[in-house]
Design an enzyme around this catalytic site. Structure first.
Site, PDB file in Angstrom:
ATOM      1  N   LYS A  35       3.583  12.437 -16.370  1.00 52.50           N
ATOM      2  CA  LYS A  35       4.516  11.932 -17.382  1.00 52.50           C
ATOM      3  C   LYS A  35       4.386  12.720 -18.680  1.00 52.50           C
ATOM      4  O   LYS A  35       5.370  13.137 -19.283  1.00 52.50           O
ATOM      5  CB  LYS A  35       4.175  10.466 -17.659  1.00 52.50           C
ATOM      6  CG  LYS A  35       5.339   9.534 -17.511  1.00 52.50           C
ATOM      7  CD  LYS A  35       4.872   8.170 -17.945  1.00 52.50           C
ATOM      8  CE  LYS A  35       5.652   7.095 -17.247  1.00 52.50           C
ATOM      9  NZ  LYS A  35       5.110   5.779 -17.536  1.00 52.50           N
ATOM     10  N   THR A 121       5.240  -7.017 -23.471  1.00 50.12           N
ATOM     11  CA  THR A 121       5.451  -8.461 -23.358  1.00 50.12           C
ATOM     12  C   THR A 121       4.171  -9.095 -22.824  1.00 50.12           C
ATOM     13  O   THR A 121       3.725  -8.761 -21.728  1.00 50.12           O
ATOM     14  CB  THR A 121       6.618  -8.754 -22.410  1.00 50.12           C
ATOM     15  OG1 THR A 121       7.755  -8.113 -22.954  1.00 50.12           O
ATOM     16  CG2 THR A 121       6.882 -10.241 -22.301  1.00 50.12           C
ATOM     17  N   GLU A 155      17.236  -2.389 -20.800  1.00 48.54           N
ATOM     18  CA  GLU A 155      17.402  -1.103 -20.133  1.00 48.54           C
ATOM     19  C   GLU A 155      18.883  -0.767 -20.119  1.00 48.54           C
ATOM     20  O   GLU A 155      19.726  -1.648 -19.999  1.00 48.54           O
ATOM     21  CB  GLU A 155      16.855  -1.171 -18.711  1.00 48.54           C
ATOM     22  CG  GLU A 155      15.352  -1.243 -18.706  1.00 48.54           C
ATOM     23  CD  GLU A 155      14.765  -1.277 -17.309  1.00 48.54           C
ATOM     24  OE1 GLU A 155      15.407  -0.773 -16.375  1.00 48.54           O
ATOM     25  OE2 GLU A 155      13.672  -1.820 -17.162  1.00 48.54           O
ATOM     26  N   PHE A 249      25.677 -13.744 -21.452  1.00 50.74           N
ATOM     27  CA  PHE A 249      24.741 -14.170 -20.396  1.00 50.74           C
ATOM     28  C   PHE A 249      25.237 -15.383 -19.625  1.00 50.74           C
ATOM     29  O   PHE A 249      24.461 -16.221 -19.181  1.00 50.74           O
ATOM     30  CB  PHE A 249      23.322 -14.373 -20.968  1.00 50.74           C
ATOM     31  CG  PHE A 249      22.613 -13.055 -21.064  1.00 50.74           C
ATOM     32  CD1 PHE A 249      23.000 -12.134 -22.036  1.00 50.74           C
ATOM     33  CD2 PHE A 249      21.648 -12.681 -20.158  1.00 50.74           C
ATOM     34  CE1 PHE A 249      22.423 -10.877 -22.100  1.00 50.74           C
ATOM     35  CE2 PHE A 249      21.061 -11.434 -20.205  1.00 50.74           C
ATOM     36  CZ  PHE A 249      21.452 -10.533 -21.181  1.00 50.74           C
ATOM     37  N   ALA A 252      28.293 -14.930 -13.826  1.00 51.74           N
ATOM     38  CA  ALA A 252      27.769 -15.344 -12.518  1.00 51.74           C
ATOM     39  C   ALA A 252      27.705 -14.142 -11.578  1.00 51.74           C
ATOM     40  O   ALA A 252      28.425 -13.171 -11.756  1.00 51.74           O
ATOM     41  CB  ALA A 252      28.680 -16.417 -11.927  1.00 51.74           C
ATOM     42  N   CYS A 260      11.820  -7.439 -16.372  1.00 46.96           N
ATOM     43  CA  CYS A 260      11.468  -8.437 -17.404  1.00 46.96           C
ATOM     44  C   CYS A 260      11.721  -9.882 -17.000  1.00 46.96           C
ATOM     45  O   CYS A 260      10.796 -10.681 -16.944  1.00 46.96           O
ATOM     46  CB  CYS A 260      12.218  -8.136 -18.691  1.00 46.96           C
ATOM     47  SG  CYS A 260      11.640  -6.625 -19.450  1.00 46.96           S
TER      48      CYS A 260
HETATM   49  C1  UDX Z   1      16.061  -8.140 -20.685  1.00 44.16           C
HETATM   50  C2  UDX Z   1      16.394  -8.715 -22.073  1.00 44.16           C
HETATM   51  O1  UDX Z   1      17.821  -8.760 -22.247  1.00 44.16           O
HETATM   52  C3  UDX Z   1      15.747  -7.907 -23.160  1.00 44.16           C
HETATM   53  O2  UDX Z   1      15.997  -8.486 -24.429  1.00 44.16           O
HETATM   54  C4  UDX Z   1      14.247  -7.833 -22.885  1.00 44.16           C
HETATM   55  O3  UDX Z   1      13.603  -7.027 -23.867  1.00 44.16           O
HETATM   56  C5  UDX Z   1      13.969  -7.282 -21.499  1.00 44.16           C
HETATM   57  O4  UDX Z   1      14.656  -8.069 -20.521  1.00 44.16           O
HETATM   58  P1  UDX Z   1      16.922  -6.093 -19.174  1.00 44.16           P
HETATM   59  O5  UDX Z   1      16.046  -6.636 -18.104  1.00 44.16           O
HETATM   60  O6  UDX Z   1      16.878  -4.636 -19.464  1.00 44.16           O
HETATM   61  O7  UDX Z   1      16.637  -6.839 -20.590  1.00 44.16           O
HETATM   62  O8  UDX Z   1      18.436  -6.411 -18.785  1.00 44.16           O
HETATM   63  P2  UDX Z   1      19.564  -7.479 -19.122  1.00 44.16           P
HETATM   64  O9  UDX Z   1      20.763  -6.754 -19.574  1.00 44.16           O
HETATM   65  O10 UDX Z   1      19.077  -8.556 -19.991  1.00 44.16           O
HETATM   66  O11 UDX Z   1      19.881  -8.044 -17.662  1.00 44.16           O
HETATM   67  C6  UDX Z   1      18.875  -8.657 -16.858  1.00 44.16           C
HETATM   68  C7  UDX Z   1      19.438  -9.073 -15.517  1.00 44.16           C
HETATM   69  O12 UDX Z   1      20.295 -10.206 -15.669  1.00 44.16           O
HETATM   70  C8  UDX Z   1      20.280  -8.011 -14.809  1.00 44.16           C
HETATM   71  O13 UDX Z   1      19.957  -8.030 -13.436  1.00 44.16           O
HETATM   72  C9  UDX Z   1      21.704  -8.475 -15.016  1.00 44.16           C
HETATM   73  O14 UDX Z   1      22.569  -8.054 -13.989  1.00 44.16           O
HETATM   74  C10 UDX Z   1      21.530  -9.980 -15.015  1.00 44.16           C
HETATM   75  N1  UDX Z   1      22.568 -10.706 -15.757  1.00 44.16           N
HETATM   76  C11 UDX Z   1      22.684 -10.548 -17.100  1.00 44.16           C
HETATM   77  C12 UDX Z   1      23.424 -11.590 -15.093  1.00 44.16           C
HETATM   78  O15 UDX Z   1      23.343 -11.762 -13.861  1.00 44.16           O
HETATM   79  N2  UDX Z   1      24.359 -12.286 -15.813  1.00 44.16           N
HETATM   80  C13 UDX Z   1      24.479 -12.156 -17.158  1.00 44.16           C
HETATM   81  O16 UDX Z   1      25.350 -12.839 -17.735  1.00 44.16           O
HETATM   82  C14 UDX Z   1      23.629 -11.247 -17.831  1.00 44.16           C
END
Ligand code: UDX
Length: 437
Positions: A35, A121, A155, A249, A252, A260
């Site tokens: 890395k 975290t 991400e 968020f 569905a 995370c």
């Molecule tokens: C998340 C948090 O948003 C972020 O603040 C934290 O620091 C790390 O975890 P991340 O895991 O990168 O970030 O992605 P995010 O965009 O939050 O989506 C997480 C998952 O939820 C994805 O699989 C996404 O497809 C799903 N999701 C998100 C849904 O199924 N429905 C939604 O309405 C939103």
């Protein structure tokens, strides 16, 4: 300021490059030699929009140095970030051994006052343990403070989230450390919430768990919508117009994945359990999410009858768009279930195929969506990559054996696809174009 960042994964690298962008001088430390070699030659070891350019920019200005040896970084930096991994153990609790290693290393190598910031975290009370390790290994006359400064980046938009956050949370217990943190974040245009350290630690886990809960909630509403012929997209819209609920968020689909939400959710209810607090609400959130791929495959079965010998094209492997990350990706769970039923799988993802093959070496990844459509009995869209909207769906239909689409993200336009002759199955909404009832 001079800062050091231990761990150059998503959080660490974005933190290092982000602070360098604000003109700070940054050391990025990682024990992974490959890395560090890649970073020193200007290559980001994973896919994340904007990072490659920023790496070259700050390297060009001499603002960032990467190394596997953290000695100089510790000696030279005022603020040291711990951004190493905290992977889940079997029981869902976080494995904090890498955090301990770094804390010990800092304690053994510091010669003057340092601010140590946990950004990975971590469960509440980790700062207590960092302090304890520091006290066990440091020279007695060298002072330090431990600060909790959780990172909320997503991400796919990590850099944006870091540079323009909605809020910055800083858990801090001394004036001296607070002043350092104020200086560090001076040029950020975001509200900073100062709290005690435990409160900051809880804010991170509580935020992620709450968002996960929103997703599982709307997914259950989707199941009900499907049964009674209602439309979950409109339900979410109608709910979200209430500013107390909000639109975000409430999408569905096939469930949440990533490094995370699943991990933090479990770690949060486990730490609650350890403290004698029964947070079983979150266990339900997890259970609902784990069943999403199962229900999705059941739906496919209800439409396709037998899956044995059926050829299924999978669109999208990453756990969400704009990343090559497949950790806890619903796609892989769905593929496993389909294979168990005897289906033949062909997958396409713009960037995540290589990572998917690392965990599923036998997976057939093809180089275009049109190829996966060839002779397919159905296509399942699992990740809502933008490019899937603009596909030539007529061409795809002509290539398929039977024109069925299962949209796991309610991403495509059902009516339009039905007019091309597809049967279209979304989540929590009525199907379009279904032949014979
Ligand atoms: C998340 C948090 O948003 C972020 O603040 C934290 O620091 C790390 O975890 P991340 O895991 O990168 O970030 O992605 P995010 O965009 O939050 O989506 C997480 C998952 O939820 C994805 O699989 C996404 O497809 C799903 N999701 C998100 C849904 O199924 N429905 C939604 O309405 C939103």
């Amino acid at each position: 300021m001079k800062i050091a960042v231990f761990g150059t994964g998503y959080v660490g690298l974005v933190t290092a490059l982000g602070f360098a962008k604000f003109g700070h001088s940054v050391y990025g430390i990682d024990r992974d030699e490959e890395k560090i070699k890649a970073l020193n030659s200007g290559k980001v070891p994973f896919f994340e929009p904007g990072l490659d350019e920023l790496l070259l920019e700050v390297q060009g200005k001499g603002l960032v140095k990467f190394s596997t040896d953290g000695k100089e970084a510790v000696e030279d930096s005022e603020v040291i970030f711990i951004c190493v991994g905290t992977p889940p153990l079997e029981d869902g609790r976080a494995d904090l051994s890498q955090v301990e290693d770094v804390a010990r290393f800092i304690a053994e190598n510091m010669k003057e006052y340092k601010v140590i910031v946990e950004k990975s975290t971590v469960p509440v009370k980790t700062s207590y343990w960092i302090k304890r390790i520091m006290n066990l290994y440091r020279e007695k006359d060298v002072g330090f403070d431990v600060v909790s400064n959780p990172e909320f980046l997503r991400e796919g938009s990590a850099l944006e989230d870091f540079l323009y956050p909605e809020r910055i949370v800083v858990g801090v217990e001394s004036r001296k450390a607070r002043e350092k943190m104020e200086e560090l974040y001076r040029d950020f245009d975001a509200p900073i919430l100062y709290t005690d350290v435990e409160t900051a630690e809880i804010i991170k886990h509580a935020s992620n768990s709450f968002l996960a809960m929103k997703i599982s909630f709307i997914n259950m509403v989707a199941d009900l919508c499907e049964k009674v012929g209602a439309d979950v997209e409109m339900v979410a819209k109608g709910m979200g117009l209430d500013s107390r609920i909000g639109q975000k968020f409430l999408k569905a689909g096939v469930g949440f994945g990533g490094s995370c939400f699943p991990k933090d959710l479990r770690a949060f209810y486990r730490i609650a359990e350890d403290e004698g607090v029964d947070f079983s609400l979150l266990k339900e959130v997890e259970k609902i999410n784990e069943l999403r791929p199962v229900k999705f495959v059941e739906k496919m079965k209800n439409v396709l009858w037998n899956l044995k010998g059926k050829r299924i094209g999978i669109l999208g492997l990453s756990f969400k768009p704009n990343t090559d990350d497949v950790r806890e990706a619903p796609s892989l769970k769905i593929i496993k279930l389909l294979k168990k039923e005897g289906a033949e799988i062909f997958a396409y993802d713009p960037v995540a195929s290589e990572n998917a093959r690392k965990v599923m070496p036998e997976l057939n990844c093809l180089s275009s969506p049109y190829e996966i459509a060839e002779g397919a009995n159905a296509i399942a869209l699992i990740t809502e990559w933008d490019e899937f909207r603009g596909l030539d769906w007529k061409k795809i239909k002509d290539n398929m054996e039977t024109p069925l689409i299962f949209d796991g993200r309610n991403f495509l336009e059902g009516r339009k696809l039905a007019s091309l002759g597809f049967e279209y199955y979304p989540v929590g909404r009525k199907p379009f174009g279904r032949m014979n009832g």
